[in-house]
Design a protein around this motif. Structure first.
Motif, PDB file in Angstrom:
ATOM      1  N   GLU A  67       0.841  -1.207   0.000  1.00  9.44           N
ATOM      2  CA  GLU A  67       0.000   0.000   0.000  1.00  9.44           C
ATOM      3  C   GLU A  67       0.875   1.255   0.000  1.00  9.44           C
ATOM      4  OE1 GLU A  67      -3.922  -2.042   2.024  1.00  9.44           O
ATOM      5  OE2 GLU A  67      -2.610  -0.802   3.278  1.00  9.44           O
ATOM      6  N   THR A  68       1.967   1.203   0.779  1.00  8.48           N
ATOM      7  CA  THR A  68       2.877   2.353   0.805  1.00  8.48           C
ATOM      8  C   THR A  68       3.492   2.562  -0.578  1.00  8.48           C
ATOM      9  OG1 THR A  68       3.423   1.645   3.031  1.00  8.48           O
ATOM     10  CG2 THR A  68       4.875   3.299   2.065  1.00  8.48           C
ATOM     11  N   GLU A  69       3.922   1.440  -1.197  1.00  3.96           N
ATOM     12  CA  GLU A  69       4.562   1.572  -2.508  1.00  3.96           C
ATOM     13  C   GLU A  69       3.571   2.033  -3.573  1.00  3.96           C
ATOM     14  OE1 GLU A  69       6.919  -1.863  -3.480  1.00  3.96           O
ATOM     15  OE2 GLU A  69       7.759  -1.842  -1.462  1.00  3.96           O
ATOM     16  N   ARG A  70       2.334   1.588  -3.447  1.00  3.64           N
ATOM     17  CA  ARG A  70       1.320   2.036  -4.407  1.00  3.64           C
ATOM     18  C   ARG A  70       1.154   3.562  -4.333  1.00  3.64           C
ATOM     19  NH1 ARG A  70      -4.321   0.381  -2.719  1.00  3.64           N
ATOM     20  NH2 ARG A  70      -3.740   1.886  -1.124  1.00  3.64           N
ATOM     21  N   ASP A  71       1.138   4.078  -3.092  1.00  6.97           N
ATOM     22  CA  ASP A  71       0.965   5.523  -2.952  1.00  6.97           C
ATOM     23  C   ASP A  71       2.158   6.272  -3.540  1.00  6.97           C
ATOM     24  OD1 ASP A  71      -1.372   4.863  -1.820  1.00  6.97           O
ATOM     25  OD2 ASP A  71      -0.737   5.165   0.264  1.00  6.97           O
ATOM     26  N   ARG A  72       3.344   5.679  -3.346  1.00  5.45           N
ATOM     27  CA  ARG A  72       4.536   6.318  -3.902  1.00  5.45           C
ATOM     28  C   ARG A  72       4.484   6.287  -5.446  1.00  5.45           C
ATOM     29  NH1 ARG A  72      10.746   4.899  -2.525  1.00  5.45           N
ATOM     30  NH2 ARG A  72       9.862   2.886  -2.080  1.00  5.45           N
ATOM     31  N   ALA A  73       4.062   5.150  -6.001  1.00  2.00           N
ATOM     32  CA  ALA A  73       3.973   5.037  -7.468  1.00  2.00           C
ATOM     33  C   ALA A  73       2.963   6.022  -8.028  1.00  2.00           C
ATOM     34  CB  ALA A  73       3.591   3.611  -7.861  1.00  2.00           C
ATOM     35  N   ARG A  74       1.872   6.199  -7.291  1.00  2.70           N
ATOM     36  CA  ARG A  74       0.828   7.124  -7.742  1.00  2.70           C
ATOM     37  C   ARG A  74       1.421   8.519  -7.934  1.00  2.70           C
ATOM     38  NH1 ARG A  74      -4.147   6.033  -4.127  1.00  2.70           N
ATOM     39  NH2 ARG A  74      -4.557   4.219  -5.404  1.00  2.70           N
ATOM     40  N   GLU A  75       2.266   8.905  -6.967  1.00  4.87           N
ATOM     41  CA  GLU A  75       2.883  10.234  -7.049  1.00  4.87           C
ATOM     42  C   GLU A  75       3.901  10.317  -8.181  1.00  4.87           C
ATOM     43  OE1 GLU A  75       4.891  11.512  -3.477  1.00  4.87           O
ATOM     44  OE2 GLU A  75       3.002  11.201  -2.410  1.00  4.87           O
ATOM     45  N   ARG A  76       4.683   9.225  -8.359  1.00  5.79           N
ATOM     46  CA  ARG A  76       5.827   9.324  -9.266  1.00  5.79           C
ATOM     47  C   ARG A  76       5.494   8.995 -10.713  1.00  5.79           C
ATOM     48  NH1 ARG A  76      11.103   6.839  -8.098  1.00  5.79           N
ATOM     49  NH2 ARG A  76      11.684   8.523  -9.446  1.00  5.79           N
ATOM     50  N   THR A 174      11.078  -5.988 -11.103  1.00  9.02           N
ATOM     51  CA  THR A 174       9.626  -6.023 -10.909  1.00  9.02           C
ATOM     52  C   THR A 174       9.098  -4.588 -10.924  1.00  9.02           C
ATOM     53  OG1 THR A 174       9.867  -5.806  -8.551  1.00  9.02           O
ATOM     54  CG2 THR A 174       9.900  -8.042  -9.430  1.00  9.02           C
ATOM     55  N   PRO A 175       7.780  -4.428 -10.994  1.00  8.14           N
ATOM     56  CA  PRO A 175       7.239  -3.069 -10.941  1.00  8.14           C
ATOM     57  C   PRO A 175       7.682  -2.334  -9.678  1.00  8.14           C
ATOM     58  CG  PRO A 175       5.522  -4.602 -11.568  1.00  8.14           C
ATOM     59  CD  PRO A 175       6.730  -5.424 -11.230  1.00  8.14           C
ATOM     60  N   SER A 176       7.668  -3.046  -8.525  1.00  7.35           N
ATOM     61  CA  SER A 176       8.033  -2.329  -7.297  1.00  7.35           C
ATOM     62  C   SER A 176       9.512  -1.977  -7.271  1.00  7.35           C
ATOM     63  CB  SER A 176       7.638  -3.123  -6.053  1.00  7.35           C
ATOM     64  OG  SER A 176       7.785  -4.480  -6.257  1.00  7.35           O
ATOM     65  N   ASP A 177      10.348  -2.764  -7.973  1.00  4.86           N
ATOM     66  CA  ASP A 177      11.760  -2.373  -8.082  1.00  4.86           C
ATOM     67  C   ASP A 177      11.883  -1.109  -8.924  1.00  4.86           C
ATOM     68  OD1 ASP A 177      12.624  -4.684  -6.788  1.00  4.86           O
ATOM     69  OD2 ASP A 177      12.855  -5.816  -8.649  1.00  4.86           O
ATOM     70  N   THR A 178      11.263  -1.159 -10.097  1.00  5.10           N
ATOM     71  CA  THR A 178      11.491  -0.097 -11.085  1.00  5.10           C
ATOM     72  C   THR A 178      11.009   1.251 -10.592  1.00  5.10           C
ATOM     73  OG1 THR A 178      10.965  -1.830 -12.666  1.00  5.10           O
ATOM     74  CG2 THR A 178      11.351   0.351 -13.565  1.00  5.10           C
ATOM     75  N   VAL A 179       9.871   1.236  -9.908  1.00  5.97           N
ATOM     76  CA  VAL A 179       9.293   2.519  -9.518  1.00  5.97           C
ATOM     77  C   VAL A 179      10.140   3.241  -8.466  1.00  5.97           C
ATOM     78  CG1 VAL A 179       7.787   1.767  -7.639  1.00  5.97           C
ATOM     79  CG2 VAL A 179       7.049   3.593  -9.163  1.00  5.97           C
ATOM     80  N   GLN A 180      11.041   2.487  -7.810  1.00 12.42           N
ATOM     81  CA  GLN A 180      11.913   3.141  -6.815  1.00 12.42           C
ATOM     82  C   GLN A 180      13.049   3.921  -7.465  1.00 12.42           C
ATOM     83  OE1 GLN A 180      13.268   0.666  -3.463  1.00 12.42           O
ATOM     84  NE2 GLN A 180      12.078  -0.950  -4.410  1.00 12.42           N
ATOM     85  N   LEU A 181      13.381   3.582  -8.726  1.00 13.75           N
ATOM     86  CA  LEU A 181      14.584   4.157  -9.328  1.00 13.75           C
ATOM     87  C   LEU A 181      14.455   5.670  -9.497  1.00 13.75           C
ATOM     88  CD1 LEU A 181      15.233   1.466 -12.092  1.00 13.75           C
ATOM     89  CD2 LEU A 181      16.319   1.653  -9.844  1.00 13.75           C
TER      90      LEU A 181
END
Ligand code: PEP
Ligand code: MG
Length: 576
Positions: A67-76, A174-181
């Protein structure tokens, strides 16, 4: 040290140079074999109640992290892309996986092994499918590894805190890896697996990170700290790049963005627009100087969800795009499913030859007539609310009858909206020319259409009979073959004198080396991925129409691809 080159699939046409850093998230998740005899029974002695509780706790923690990562992805990267995390949350509660875990725990396995076993079957089911469904296997691995990491108390590598100048290497991201970059730190990434439509590739485009995917096993030969050039445009990576490679990359990095429309050297304005698939890509297109949108691939609005978007939601999305370009044109393509673009809830038939089957306009006329009508209504309503010029384009037209049928439905929608007193306006209505039939019948189509836009990805595939997704025939899938150029010429000539404008929205339009040829062939508009717009705009400014026409004539007279390449690269026309 000498340069070494590995080829792959360019996920973004950007390039960057940096230091190799391996990301091996699976390495520390290896579990000892619980069943060395292979008799199907665990040798260990676990208390099932404790293991079940451990699994439940891990699942809860994984859900919170997602859920935390989803919110971060939403922003980025935006709302649409962040939905993948909701899909991961759903996988966590999937009944097949849940019962697999319970069974394994009952069979004497600890929670870690139970998780590993429960994911095996669903992962291999997805691996056996085609295209985007196969990529779901990566999503499942991501969810499995997340659970294992919690159970084994292993921290994830913080991909958001990589040293500046990193080129990240991994088997898969993975998606959660990539969105952190962070594009400020990461000069690029390279993966052994993955295709152009894998989530890592899609996120790379959204974040404008240079990326090459699908390099294969040879990637493992690259060592930590080696210097790597990621060349997404040439779809390759270069290890220990030499001076010439560096210079070339620097040139492609240093292109100025022109936010105003550009003209050829002799003063003719050529519209350079962007191809987009999701609302979040529009901002990047503006940043790179797009004059408008030349291809809005609406199928992306229909993917990764359980049901099609409603009329109001679509109207809002199209109106937003239109508001972004009050002075420009926005070309929205109606739903183009089938071929390599499946949408699970549409229940597409399994076809032996999907690229020659029910795709694009064929489906929109029947069986997806209702969806087509809803989309047309949303588009006409959006046209009535925005300031820019909206153009509606139908894909994969092969017969005049198809376009006439589509046009009748469009007129019926306009009449309905009139009757219902709903605010709307008449958008331009045009044809996407991507079959040889449409190129040959371009004159008759242009008489019935407001515009034509050439989709060279499919047009090349059908003219050359070379599957655009099959690397074994990739050499033939090249728009520099004279037959493809002649199909383009036939389209432009067909439209002459009809009042219809002619654009191009396939990948060919984004190749700066071909810009002069395309101007010479008589195209009014070029639409390309946002990242290549600055280079194409820069190229246009140096083009002289007369020279370009002569270049095109020579290319049309060529017999082979090699001759066309020669003509285009040496531009040897001035004295002929
Ligand atoms: C094309 O076929 O050239 C095109 C632009 O459409 P798509 O790549 O979405 O099939
Ligand atoms: Mg196409």
């Amino acid at each position: 040290m000498d340069e070494r080159e590995l080829t792959g699939i360019g996920a973004t046409p950007l390039s960057g140079i940096g230091t190799a850093r391996w990301y091996r998230p699976d390495a520390d998740l290896a579990l000892p074999d619980p069943d060395p005899e292979g008799d199907g029974e665990s040798d260990a002695d676990f208390d099932p109640a404790t293991e079940r509780e451990r699994f439940e706790n891990a699942r809860e923690r994984a859900r919170e992290d997602l859920e935390t990562e989803r919110d971060r992805a939403r922003e980025r990267v935006g709302e649409g892309e962040s939905e993948i995390f909701d899909a991961h949350i759903q996988f966590l509660g999937d009944p097949q996986i849940e019962s697999g875990v319970s069974e394994a725990i009952e069979g004497g396995y600890g929670a870690e092994h139970a998780v590993q076993r429960a994911f095996e079957e669903p992962i291999s089911q997805f691996e056996g499918m085609d295209g985007r469904m196969a990529e779901r296997a990566d999503d499942l691995r991501d969810v499995r590894d997340r659970l294992l990491r919690v159970l084994l108390d292993r921290e994830r590598t913080d991909l958001g805190g990589l040293p500046e100048g990193t080129v990240l290497l991994a088997d898969r991201l993975t998606p959660s890896d990539t969105v952190q970059l962070d594009p400020e730190q990461v000069r690029g990434f390279v993966t052994a697996t993955g295709g152009r439509t894998s989530h890592a590739a899609i996120f790379a485009r959204s974040l404008a990170i240079p990326a090459v995917v699908g390099v294969g096993d040879a990637l493992s030969e690259i060592e930590e700290d080696e210097e790597i050039a990621v060349d997404g445009e040439e779809e390759r990576i270069v290890v220990s790049p030499g001076a010439a490679t560096r210079e070339r990359m620097k040139r492609s990095e240093n292109v100025d963005t022109r936010s105003e429309p550009v003209s050829t050297a002799d003063g003719e304005e050529i519209e350079i627009a962007a191809n987009v698939g999701r609302p979040t890509e529009i901002e990047g297109a503006i940043d790179r100087g797009a004059d408008g949108i030349g291809l809005y691939r609406t199928e992306f609005l229909f993917l990764d969800r359980d049901a099609p978007p409603e009329e109001d939601e679509q109207r809002e999305t199209y109106a937003d795009a239109l508001d972004t370009f009050p002075e420009g044109r926005v070309v929205v393509r109606t739903l183009d499913v089938g071929g390599d673009k499946p949408i699970p809830y549409l229940d597409l038939p399994g076809e032996e030859n999907p690229f020659l089957g029910e795709r694009g306009i064929r489906r929109s006329l029947d069986p997806d007539g209702e969806l087509f009508e809803t989309q047309l209504r949303a588009l006409c309503r959006a046209a009535g609310s925005g300031e820019g010029e909206l153009c509606v384009m139908v894909p994969l037209v092969a017969a005049i009858e198809e376009f006439e049928d589509a046009r009748e439905r469009f007129e019926a929608v306009l009449a309905d909206l009139d009757r219902e007193g709903i605010e709307h306006a008449r958008p331009a209505f045009g044809v996407m020319v991507e079959t040889p039939a449409a190129a040959l019948m371009a004159g008759e189509l242009a008489e019935r259409a407001d515009f034509l836009s050439i989709g060279t990805n499919d047009l090349t595939q059908y003219v050359m009979a070379a599957d655009r997704g099959n690397e074994r025939v990739t050499g033939l899938h090249d728009p520099r073959y004279p037959a493809v150029l002649r199909a383009i010429r036939s389209t432009v000539e067909g439209a002459q004198g009809t009042g219809a404008w002619v654009g191009m929205c396939g990948e060919m339009a984004g190749d700066p080396a071909l810009a002069e040829l395309l101007v010479g062939l008589g195209l009014d508009e070029l639409s390309t991925s946002a990242v290549t717009i600055p280079e194409v705009k820069a190229e246009i400014e140096g083009i002289d129409r007369e020279r370009a026409t002569a270049l095109a004539e020579r290319a049309l007279g060529a017999t082979t691809r090699a001759e066309v390449s020669d003509i285009v690269t040496r531009k040897e026309v001035q004295d002929t």
